[in-house]
Design a protein around this motif. Structure first.
Motif, PDB file in Angstrom:
ATOM      1  N   UNK A  92      -2.710  -1.957  -4.673  1.00  0.00           N
ATOM      2  CA  UNK A  92      -3.935  -1.292  -5.181  1.00  0.00           C
ATOM      3  C   UNK A  92      -4.709  -0.518  -4.096  1.00  0.00           C
ATOM      4  N   UNK A  93      -4.869   0.642  -4.389  1.00  0.00           N
ATOM      5  CA  UNK A  93      -5.529   1.736  -3.326  1.00  0.00           C
ATOM      6  C   UNK A  93      -4.485   1.908  -2.219  1.00  0.00           C
ATOM      7  N   UNK A  94      -3.184   1.794  -2.699  1.00  0.00           N
ATOM      8  CA  UNK A  94      -2.159   2.369  -1.807  1.00  0.00           C
ATOM      9  C   UNK A  94      -2.221   2.109   0.017  1.00  0.00           C
ATOM     10  N   UNK A  95      -2.305   0.902   0.151  1.00  0.00           N
ATOM     11  CA  UNK A  95      -2.683   0.674   1.669  1.00  0.00           C
ATOM     12  C   UNK A  95      -1.187   0.911   2.554  1.00  0.00           C
ATOM     13  N   UNK A  96      -1.367   1.507   3.801  1.00  0.00           N
ATOM     14  CA  UNK A  96      -0.499   1.829   4.471  1.00  0.00           C
ATOM     15  C   UNK A  96       0.514   0.682   4.921  1.00  0.00           C
ATOM     16  N   UNK A  97      -0.246  -0.512   4.821  1.00  0.00           N
ATOM     17  CA  UNK A  97       0.636  -1.954   5.556  1.00  0.00           C
ATOM     18  C   UNK A  97       0.792  -2.726   4.377  1.00  0.00           C
ATOM     19  N   UNK A  98       1.850  -3.183   3.854  1.00  0.00           N
ATOM     20  CA  UNK A  98       2.039  -4.501   2.847  1.00  0.00           C
ATOM     21  C   UNK A  98       2.508  -5.741   3.495  1.00  0.00           C
ATOM     22  N   UNK A  99       1.727  -6.750   3.325  1.00  0.00           N
ATOM     23  CA  UNK A  99       2.452  -7.899   4.004  1.00  0.00           C
ATOM     24  C   UNK A  99       2.785  -8.938   2.875  1.00  0.00           C
ATOM     25  N   UNK A 100       4.018  -9.674   2.866  1.00  0.00           N
ATOM     26  CA  UNK A 100       4.378 -10.469   1.871  1.00  0.00           C
ATOM     27  C   UNK A 100       4.694 -11.798   2.580  1.00  0.00           C
ATOM     28  N   UNK A 101       4.093 -13.060   2.142  1.00  0.00           N
ATOM     29  CA  UNK A 101       4.339 -14.268   2.785  1.00  0.00           C
ATOM     30  C   UNK A 101       5.043 -15.107   1.476  1.00  0.00           C
ATOM     31  N   UNK A 102       6.260 -15.296   1.852  1.00  0.00           N
ATOM     32  CA  UNK A 102       6.993 -16.153   1.009  1.00  0.00           C
ATOM     33  C   UNK A 102       7.105 -15.672  -0.628  1.00  0.00           C
ATOM     34  N   UNK A 103       7.288 -14.231  -0.772  1.00  0.00           N
ATOM     35  CA  UNK A 103       7.399 -13.810  -2.021  1.00  0.00           C
ATOM     36  C   UNK A 103       8.003 -14.151  -2.856  1.00  0.00           C
ATOM     37  N   UNK A 104       9.201 -14.815  -2.749  1.00  0.00           N
ATOM     38  CA  UNK A 104      10.071 -15.341  -3.790  1.00  0.00           C
ATOM     39  C   UNK A 104      10.078 -16.862  -3.946  1.00  0.00           C
ATOM     40  N   UNK A 105       9.064 -17.459  -3.325  1.00  0.00           N
ATOM     41  CA  UNK A 105       9.125 -18.926  -3.487  1.00  0.00           C
ATOM     42  C   UNK A 105       9.047 -19.505  -4.620  1.00  0.00           C
ATOM     43  N   UNK A 106      10.002 -20.262  -5.114  1.00  0.00           N
ATOM     44  CA  UNK A 106       9.691 -20.892  -6.507  1.00  0.00           C
ATOM     45  C   UNK A 106      10.408 -20.183  -7.717  1.00  0.00           C
ATOM     46  N   UNK A 107      10.885 -18.972  -7.427  1.00  0.00           N
ATOM     47  CA  UNK A 107      11.570 -18.082  -8.580  1.00  0.00           C
ATOM     48  C   UNK A 107      13.102 -18.499  -8.576  1.00  0.00           C
ATOM     49  N   UNK A 108      13.444 -18.186  -9.852  1.00  0.00           N
ATOM     50  CA  UNK A 108      14.684 -18.505 -10.197  1.00  0.00           C
ATOM     51  C   UNK A 108      15.682 -17.312  -9.615  1.00  0.00           C
TER      52      UNK A 108
END
Length: 319
Positions: A147-163
């Motif tokens: 939201x807000x279209x940030x220039x930098x996006x940081x993902x910390x363990x984004x798929x943890x626990x997913x199938x």
């Protein structure tokens, strides 16, 4: 876009980060790898202003996060390991809340509709978050981060626990976001970075031990050549022959099998290609080679090699 210089974080006598430096160029997608407890989340939390450093600098677009916290945070979208969702809200209410919280100036309905379309949550935007599957909750967290279209996006363990299917969907989504954002993907799942990231940084025990483009990452272990070879022959004799090869630092039996064969792990001197001398040594004894693999052919082998080998550290790169 992102520059970290001599960043250190201490908890008492323990170093969570020990004088690390690296940079990320605009539009680059970087995989930040390391085992659990290596310092990945600490680095991300300092970058996003959730933690302060003991020493060193973390900068976004030339601005120090400690000196210009509000200006820097406007440039960052962050998805922590546990997305900060409000289960009693609908997806749309949550995104609207984040929009107001960030004091976003883009046209609200058009901007949020576009995000819902890009993240593929338009069909659940009026549902309560508590009723969503974990995969859709993760998508909602990603939507809030951009939201807000940030220039930098940081993902910390984004798929943890997913199938498995959800993991593939989130990976594809991150790859798509990487076309228009600078992305840091913090993870310990190696397959995530292989197809998504332009560059890989590996951290272990608070130190950067590898930093290279994805297609060139194997070069960081060429100073420490290792191969695995499976041989049909008496293990004591085979091992003795391997240890006699010029330039072999060590050799050991990695596994023995019921058919009388065994696998051996062999390490050679810097820059030495072991395959030919190993072949001739074993051929001289009349022992057939059933398989031979250079440990570096896969990103998994690379990761294990550089994390286990204290001598594999490479100089940090300032970008």
């Amino acid at each position: 876009m992102i520059k970290i210089e001599h960043l250190t974080k201490k908890y008492g006598d323990r170093y969570a980060l020990d004088d690390i430096s690296f940079g990320v160029r605009p539009g680059e997608v970087v995989g930040f790898l390391g085992p659990n407890g290596a310092g990945k989340s600490t680095t991300m939390n300092i970058l996003t202003g959730y933690l302060s450093s003991t020493s060193g600098k973390a900068m976004i677009d030339g601005m120090d996060i400690l000196e210009h916290p509000l200006a820097v945070k406007k440039k960052i979208g962050f998805l922590p390991e546990q997305p900060p969702l409000y289960p009693e809200m609908t997806v749309w209410e949550y995104l609207s809340f984040i929009y107001d919280l960030k004091k976003c100036t883009l046209p609200k309905k058009g901007h949020l509709d576009e995000i819902c379309d890009v993240i593929k949550i338009a069909d659940v935007k009026n549902r309560m978050i508590r009723n969503l599957s974990k995969g859709y909750r993760q998508r909602t967290g990603i939507a809030g981060a951009i939201v807000g279209n940030p220039e930098v996006v940081i993902f910390d363990e984004p798929t943890n626990g997913l199938d498995p299917k959800q993991i593939v969907d989130i990976r594809n989504l991150i790859a798509e976001l990487g076309k228009n954002h600078t992305v840091i993907l913090s993870t310990h799942i190696l397959s995530e970075v292989k197809t998504i990231c332009d560059r890989i940084i590996i951290i272990n025990e608070g130190k950067i031990i590898a930093d290279e483009k994805t297609e060139n990452i194997e070069n960081v272990i060429r100073r420490n050549r290792r191969i695995s070879v499976r041989v049909d022959g008496p293990s004591a004799s085979v091992l003795a022959a391997l240890k006699k090869i010029n330039g072999v630092r060590y050799a050991k039996v990695a596994a023995s099998y019921s058919d009388g064969t065994a696998s051996y792990l062999i390490e050679g001197d810097d820059g030495l290609d072991l395959r030919r001398p190993v072949f001739f040594a074993l051929a001289g004894g009349g022992w057939p080679i059933l398989s031979m693999e250079y440990l570096g052919a896969s990103i998994e082998d690379l990761f294990i090699t550089v994390v286990d080998d204290e001598g594999a550290a490479v100089p940090d790169k300032a970008v």
